[in-house]
Scaffold this active site. Structure first.
Site, PDB file in Angstrom:
ATOM      1  CE1 TYR A 144      -2.191   3.373   2.648  1.00 39.50           C
ATOM      2  CE2 TYR A 144      -3.531   2.808   0.786  1.00 39.50           C
ATOM      3  CZ  TYR A 144      -3.372   3.638   1.824  1.00 39.50           C
ATOM      4  OH  TYR A 144      -4.282   4.612   1.998  1.00 39.50           O
ATOM      5  CG  ASP A 239       6.069   3.549   0.396  1.00 41.17           C
ATOM      6  OD1 ASP A 239       4.912   3.486   0.071  1.00 41.17           O
ATOM      7  OD2 ASP A 239       6.310   4.126   1.287  1.00 41.17           O
ATOM      8  CE  LYS A 267       2.844   4.759   8.009  1.00 45.46           C
ATOM      9  NZ  LYS A 267       1.247   4.862   8.321  1.00 45.46           N
TER      10      LYS A 267
HETATM   11  P1  KE4 Z   1      -0.312   8.389   4.281  1.00 47.87           P
HETATM   12  O1  KE4 Z   1      -0.754   9.033   3.283  1.00 47.87           O
HETATM   13  O2  KE4 Z   1      -1.532   7.586   5.163  1.00 47.87           O
HETATM   14  O3  KE4 Z   1       0.265   9.254   5.584  1.00 47.87           O
HETATM   15  O4  KE4 Z   1       0.645   7.487   4.021  1.00 47.87           O
HETATM   16  C1  KE4 Z   1       0.402   6.412   3.029  1.00 47.87           C
HETATM   17  C2  KE4 Z   1       1.152   5.044   3.125  1.00 47.87           C
HETATM   18  C3  KE4 Z   1       2.300   5.244   2.182  1.00 47.87           C
HETATM   19  N1  KE4 Z   1       3.299   3.948   2.275  1.00 47.87           N
HETATM   20  C4  KE4 Z   1       2.961   3.209   3.177  1.00 47.87           C
HETATM   21  C5  KE4 Z   1       4.231   1.985   3.217  1.00 47.87           C
HETATM   22  C6  KE4 Z   1       2.070   3.291   4.175  1.00 47.87           C
HETATM   23  O5  KE4 Z   1       2.262   2.354   5.059  1.00 47.87           O
HETATM   24  C7  KE4 Z   1       1.121   4.492   4.098  1.00 47.87           C
HETATM   25  C8  KE4 Z   1      -0.018   4.466   5.375  1.00 47.87           C
HETATM   26  N2  KE4 Z   1      -0.044   3.473   6.094  1.00 47.87           N
HETATM   27  C9  KE4 Z   1      -1.611   2.969   6.761  1.00 47.87           C
HETATM   28  C10 KE4 Z   1      -1.323   2.064   7.387  1.00 47.87           C
HETATM   29  N3  KE4 Z   1      -0.440   0.904   7.504  1.00 47.87           N
HETATM   30  C11 KE4 Z   1      -1.901   4.335   7.322  1.00 47.87           C
HETATM   31  C12 KE4 Z   1      -2.897   4.327   8.353  1.00 47.87           C
HETATM   32  C13 KE4 Z   1      -4.306   4.515   7.612  1.00 47.87           C
HETATM   33  O6  KE4 Z   1      -4.488   4.518   6.351  1.00 47.87           O
HETATM   34  O7  KE4 Z   1      -5.103   5.262   8.558  1.00 47.87           O
END
Ligand code: KE4
Length: 432
Positions: A144, A239, A267
């Site tokens: 993701y 990523d 994060k």
């Molecule tokens: P954000 O747009 O949510 O800040 O980041 C997207 C993203 C990109 N790449 C990786 C590897 C990620 O894990 C994420 C976001 N992770 C999720 C949970 N694993 C965020 C939690 C949510 O969607 O509320």
């Protein structure tokens, strides 16, 4: 545990916020519960709006590696707030944050700040396409990378958790150049590149997958991708939104010794504030506006409050011994969970990379989305509920990570794995 106030707030939230939450996974739908609303957090603890206390292993999905509300971050932010919260103009702290990222992440020579992981990966793909002049890119099932259109297909987190097979609103044209392959399968990548390699701008992956549960890269997988990218002139994008500053100060690329061309971060580098970043080789990054033709922008990119928080956190993580201690805590968590699984006499597959781990409710060896999807998510939901009742918060989805951080004492970790042993024992009818 009483959840009266959470339940009341959820009803109020549902009237004005879609699904009552600002990000789907928080809704607890995949564990069949109403969400718990948090009131405050400090160190390894969170408290909900009903006063229930939990030892937290969600860590805001990764950022809270120092624990919640660490003093070094709060002090830095308080001091900055007095000088203003956003200027829309360059500041010194952005330079210092960029220098900290360049110094810590081995392959990064220049970095651009954004406000989320989604923005970081979306921008990195655009930059790769602009730099190479090619349009296609490869991603992997179960990975993701946020919710930008081109990346929102067969995604790991969110989509899979909510069981949305692809999503309405993403047009066929938006993902026409997105190639989705199985994770940990070098042959599949090699076959596709042999066919269309000259049209592929980039390969993007989570170097340690954290959105189908935690799935480490197979032996030589990352090095194999690096070699294939070199052979076909394809950019390799790691990523590291989860793994950056998590599995090593320099992320997975430091841990595994494989250098990508571009890296995305998020994060942890925001210290809990909205921050993302993408960086890499100077020659590629200088294709970005305003010195290059590839446009990218953001009103709050490099926000001084977020930068000072991220800088304070990165400084704390740069101290000697931090990652040895995270490794020790991760190993304590893993050994406790392994003995919990053994004592319950159940089939579960455990993975761990440093301070991120996952217990898959399957007898299979999990190495990609196909094997991860054999998990018994109903049993996971019962495990989650039991852990919550024991005062432990873990991800409300089988397909996420359990995070241990510097604020977790050994007693916290042992309390978690003791709770797991008790809950697992109730989950499986030993006669079954
Ligand atoms: P954000 O747009 O949510 O800040 O980041 C997207 C993203 C990109 N790449 C990786 C590897 C990620 O894990 C994420 C976001 N992770 C999720 C949970 N694993 C965020 C939690 C949510 O969607 O509320």
């Amino acid at each position: 545990m009483r959840h009266t106030n959470s339940s009341r707030l959820f009803a109020e939230a549902c009237r004005v916020i879609p699904g009552g939450v600002n990000s789907p996974v928080r809704a607890f739908k995949s564990v069949g519960l109403e969400p718990v609303f948090y009131d405050r957090a400090k160190g390894s603890r969170v408290w909900d709006v009903d006063g229930n206390e939990y030892i937290d292993f969600v860590a805001s999905w990764g950022p809270m590696i120092l624990g919640h509300a660490p003093d070094e971050v709060l002090d830095a932010v308080r001091e900055q707030l007095e000088r203003g919260t956003s200027y829309g103009a360059p500041t010194e702290v952005e330079v210092r944050m960029a220098e900290a990222v360049v110094s810590a992440v081995p392959s990064v020579e220049m970095v651009r700040m954004v406000s989320s992981g989604t923005e970081a990966t979306m921008s990195a793909i655009r930059l790769a396409r602009g730099y190479t002049g090619r349009e296609k890119f490869i991603k992997f099932d179960g990975n993701y990378h946020g919710h930008s259109d081109a990346l929102l297909c067969a995604a790991g987190s969110g989509l899979v958790t909510l069981g949305i097979p692809g999503t309405p609103g993403v047009t066929a044209s938006a993902i026409a150049d997105t190639i989705v392959l199985p994770y940990n399968d070098l042959g599949a990548v090699s076959a596709v590149l042999a066919e269309v390699g000259e049209k592929v701008a980039a390969i993007i992956l989570e170097p340690v997958a954290g959105n189908m549960g935690v799935v480490p890269p197979a032996e030589e997988y990352l090095a194999g991708l690096r070699a294939l990218c070199d052979e076909y002139g394809v950019l390799l994008i790691f990523d590291e939104v989860i793994t950056g500053f998590r599995v090593a100060l320099g992320g997975a690329q430091e841990r595994y010794g494989v250098m990508p061309d571009l890296t995305t971060l998020g994060k942890i580098i925001g210290g809990g504030f909205p921050v993302g970043a993408f960086g890499g080789k100077r020659e590629i990054m200088e294709h970005l506006a305003p010195i290059g033709p590839v446009y990218q922008a953001g009103t709050l990119s490099g926000n001084p409050v977020a930068m000072i928080a991220g800088l304070a956190l990165v400084d704390a993580l740069s101290q000697p011994g931090v990652y040895d201690e995270l490794e020790r805590k991760g190993a304590l968590l893993e050994s406790g969970l392994r003995s919990a699984v053994r004592s319950a006499g159940i089939d579960a597959y455990l993975t761990r990379v440093g301070s991120m781990a996952c217990m898959f409710f399957t007898a299979e060896t999990v190495r990609d989305w196909k094997s991860a999807s054999t998990c018994d998510t109903e049993r996971y939901a019962r495990y989650f509920t039991g852990m919550l009742d024991h005062g432990i918060t873990i991800a409300p989805s089988q397909f996420e990570a359990t995070f241990v951080g510097l604020a977790h004492s050994d007693a916290d970790i042992i309390a978690m794995t003791d709770a797991a042993a008790e809950v697992l024992a109730t989950l499986y009818d030993r006669r079954a």
